[in-house]
Design an enzyme around this catalytic site. Structure first.
Site, PDB file in Angstrom:
ATOM      1  N   ASP A  32       0.931  -1.187  -0.086  1.00 26.38           N
ATOM      2  CA  ASP A  32      -0.058  -0.016  -0.014  1.00 26.38           C
ATOM      3  C   ASP A  32       0.942   1.349   0.072  1.00 26.38           C
ATOM      4  OD1 ASP A  32      -1.850   1.868   0.211  1.00 26.38           O
ATOM      5  OD2 ASP A  32      -2.969   0.823   2.001  1.00 26.38           O
ATOM      6  N   ASP A  33       0.835   1.804  -0.878  1.00 24.00           N
ATOM      7  CA  ASP A  33       1.753   3.087  -1.099  1.00 24.00           C
ATOM      8  C   ASP A  33       3.236   2.993  -0.953  1.00 24.00           C
ATOM      9  OD1 ASP A  33      -1.050   4.180  -0.709  1.00 24.00           O
ATOM     10  OD2 ASP A  33      -0.389   5.523   0.881  1.00 24.00           O
ATOM     11  N   CYS A  42      -5.814   4.687  -3.140  1.00 27.83           N
ATOM     12  CA  CYS A  42      -6.388   3.326  -2.674  1.00 27.83           C
ATOM     13  C   CYS A  42      -7.629   2.848  -3.139  1.00 27.83           C
ATOM     14  CB  CYS A  42      -6.261   3.313  -1.253  1.00 27.83           C
ATOM     15  SG  CYS A  42      -4.747   4.064  -0.383  1.00 27.83           S
ATOM     16  N   HIS A  58     -11.107  -1.614   1.976  1.00 27.98           N
ATOM     17  CA  HIS A  58     -11.289  -0.336   1.476  1.00 27.98           C
ATOM     18  C   HIS A  58     -12.418  -0.227   0.412  1.00 27.98           C
ATOM     19  CE1 HIS A  58      -9.360   3.892   1.263  1.00 27.98           C
ATOM     20  NE2 HIS A  58     -10.391   3.817   1.492  1.00 27.98           N
ATOM     21  N   ASP A  61      -0.611  -0.818  -4.613  1.00 28.23           N
ATOM     22  CA  ASP A  61      -1.879  -0.295  -5.225  1.00 28.23           C
ATOM     23  C   ASP A  61      -1.670   1.259  -5.785  1.00 28.23           C
ATOM     24  OD1 ASP A  61      -1.596   1.281  -2.694  1.00 28.23           O
ATOM     25  OD2 ASP A  61      -3.608   1.299  -2.233  1.00 28.23           O
ATOM     26  N   ASN A  62      -0.785   1.653  -5.521  1.00 30.16           N
ATOM     27  CA  ASN A  62      -0.339   2.991  -6.190  1.00 30.16           C
ATOM     28  C   ASN A  62       1.107   3.371  -5.870  1.00 30.16           C
ATOM     29  OD1 ASN A  62      -2.421   3.854  -3.658  1.00 30.16           O
ATOM     30  ND2 ASN A  62      -0.379   4.935  -3.320  1.00 30.16           N
TER      31      ASN A  62
END
Ligand code: CA
Length: 483
Positions: A33-34, A73, A131, A286-287
């Site tokens: 995540d990130d 996200c 999420h 995810d990004n």
């Protein structure tokens, strides 16, 4: 670059005849995540140690131009779970934590990867961050997962035992950090706060999942929230990074290190259970990495940006004996491609009513098909109250169209010579610019408005600032009592 594809043709033939279902591989999707493109050893990171991920890359295919379908996200995960541009169904803003609202989350008309795999006989599990909605119809177990352990919102404190009284949490939920203190769930039930560090807790759950003996193949979505904020790490991991002066980056490094250890433990569990060779493992983020503490390699911008650093992510596909080890795949691909790739391996056809925007990557990775998996890669960050935050992008070959703010000009870059997107070529190639803008607008014409937003104007009627927290609390605690 050519990838050898040793046995898949034979496997596909067996699947087509409906036989040998047990030959289907297990599917393990690990999502960070990130995580910044340049914050892993296999992409050249110099100050953070990721030996498990580097080993995964060395024994699989490193994809150097993998794009998340969004720069942050919730929308990225909506695309990942459906194989479709999330703009088609309005999932363009993070869903607020709204357990009393049945329509806040992944659009109910969409069919998820987990649902398809569940229908095809896979045992499906989600460990970690969801999420995509907190109400009953949005719960992971209502969207195709047989089991769930994790949290429903967009983030979570890393030390669950550091847990304030419930009344304090619920009376402060307008502050995002209190959302991050809501209980973890097992299945549909909130659980008492466990001891330990969240990344380790998720790893242990994933190890238990892959170690469980079962007759059917499995699909595990291990969705770490590391290294997303809050920046919070264990002392023993921090101690390895005393050479990093900046406190934020030091903590971020320790969080990545712990996640890397987790990936190593899950891979060891696969090995010990004899599943090493019959499991396709995919790793991605995810990004892009959040600035200022992350490093997105040679690329500009960070999480949320239309520049490469916003949504170009680290990515590995590994399947021993089926994908030749140690190869780079440099052509642009989308994380939307994960779903059709896994569906192909499970022998599943997509529902024609919901055409997939992703493509099966296997023919590209094994060299059977040349060219780019996608002629165009898009990104659009929607924001209905502040045009400075919205942005747009399209990659076509090496050309990249970027509008950094919704009301600003478009720029044109050539990623082949200018990966950092520094040299705007719009006045040099006006015809190319116009053609790309036309193509981009065509894609945007199929978008639908988001069902919620930060005002009623521009959103489809629901202002997330007006969500009734007391109703959310009743719904959340009601689900607990119903168990
Ligand atoms: Ca993220």
């Amino acid at each position: 670059m050519k990838i050898k594809w040793v046995q898949i043709a034979c496997l596909s033939g067996l699947l087509a005849s409906g036989a040998a279902v047990n030959e289907r591989p297990n599917l393990l999707l690990i999502l960070a995540d990130d995580l910044g493109w340049g914050d892993v050893g296999f992409n050249g990171c110099g100050d953070i140690s990721t030996p498990a991920l580097d080993s995964l890359a060395a024994s699989g295919v490193r994809c150097t131009a993998a794009y998340a379908s969004h720069g942050y996200c919730g929308p990225s995960r909506a695309g990942l779970m459906t194989g479709r541009w999330q703009q088609r169904f309005g999932n363009v803003i993070n869903p607020p934590f709204a357990p009393a609202h049945d329509n806040v989350g992944l659009a109910r008309g969409e069919k998820t990867l987990a649902e398809y795999l569940q229908d095809a006989g896979y045992t499906t599990g989600l460990v970690g961050k969801w999420h995509l909605g907190a109400a009953e119809p949005m719960h992971p177990m209502s969207r195709g997962f047989d089991s769930f352990f994790g949290f429903l919102g967009g983030g979570r404190d890393y030390f669950p035992e550091d847990f304030p009284p419930q009344d304090k949490v619920w009376s402060n939920l307008n502050d995002v950090w209190y959302f991050y203190k809501l209980p973890l769930h097992r299945g549909r039930q909130p659980i008492p706060p466990p001891q330990g560090y969240l990344t380790d807790i998720l790893t242990e759950e994933a190890v238990r999942f892959v170690s469980r003996k079962r007759d059917e193949p499995f699909f595990l979505f291990l969705s770490y929230n590391a290294p997303h904020t809050p920046l919070s790490a264990k002392e023993e991991d921090l101690a390895k990074y005393s050479h990093i002066e900046d406190e934020q980056r030091r903590t971020y490094a320790a969080m990545i290190d712990c996640m890397d250890q987790g990936v190593g433990r899950v891979m060891k569990a696969l090995n010990e259970n004899g599943l090493h060779d019959n499991t396709l493992v995919i790793f991605a983020s995810d990004n892009g990495g959040r600035l200022p503490w992350s490093n997105n390699g040679p690329f500009s911008g960070g999480k949320g940006a239309a520049y490469e650093g916003g949504f170009r992510v680290p990515c590995i596909l590994r399947w021993p004996g089926r994908l030749e080890a140690g190869q780079d795949f440099v052509r642009p691909l989308s994380l939307l491609d994960i779903m059709p790739t896994l569906m192909h391996l499970a022998g599943i056809e997509a529902d024609p009513d919901r055409p997939l925007d992703g493509v099966n990557l296997l023919p590209f990775l094994n060299g059977e098909q040349t060219g780019d998996p996608h002629e165009r890669i898009y990104a659009k960050r929607y924001y209905n109250t502040n045009p400075d935050v919205g942005n747009r992008a399209m990659r076509q070959g090496d050309w990249k169209l970027v509008q950094n703010k919704f009301d600003g000009p478009f720029a044109l870059f050539n990623l082949g010579t200018d990966p950092g997107e520094k040299n705007d070529l719009r006045s040099v190639f006006p015809e190319k610019m116009a053609q790309m803008e036309r193509d981009y607008r065509k894609w945007e014409s199929m978008h639908v408005p988001p069902p919620w937003g930060w005002s009623e104007e521009g959103a489809n009627g629901m202002d997330v600032r007006k969500i009734d927290i007391s109703a959310a609390r009743r719904a959340f605690e009601g689900s607990k009592q119903a168990e």
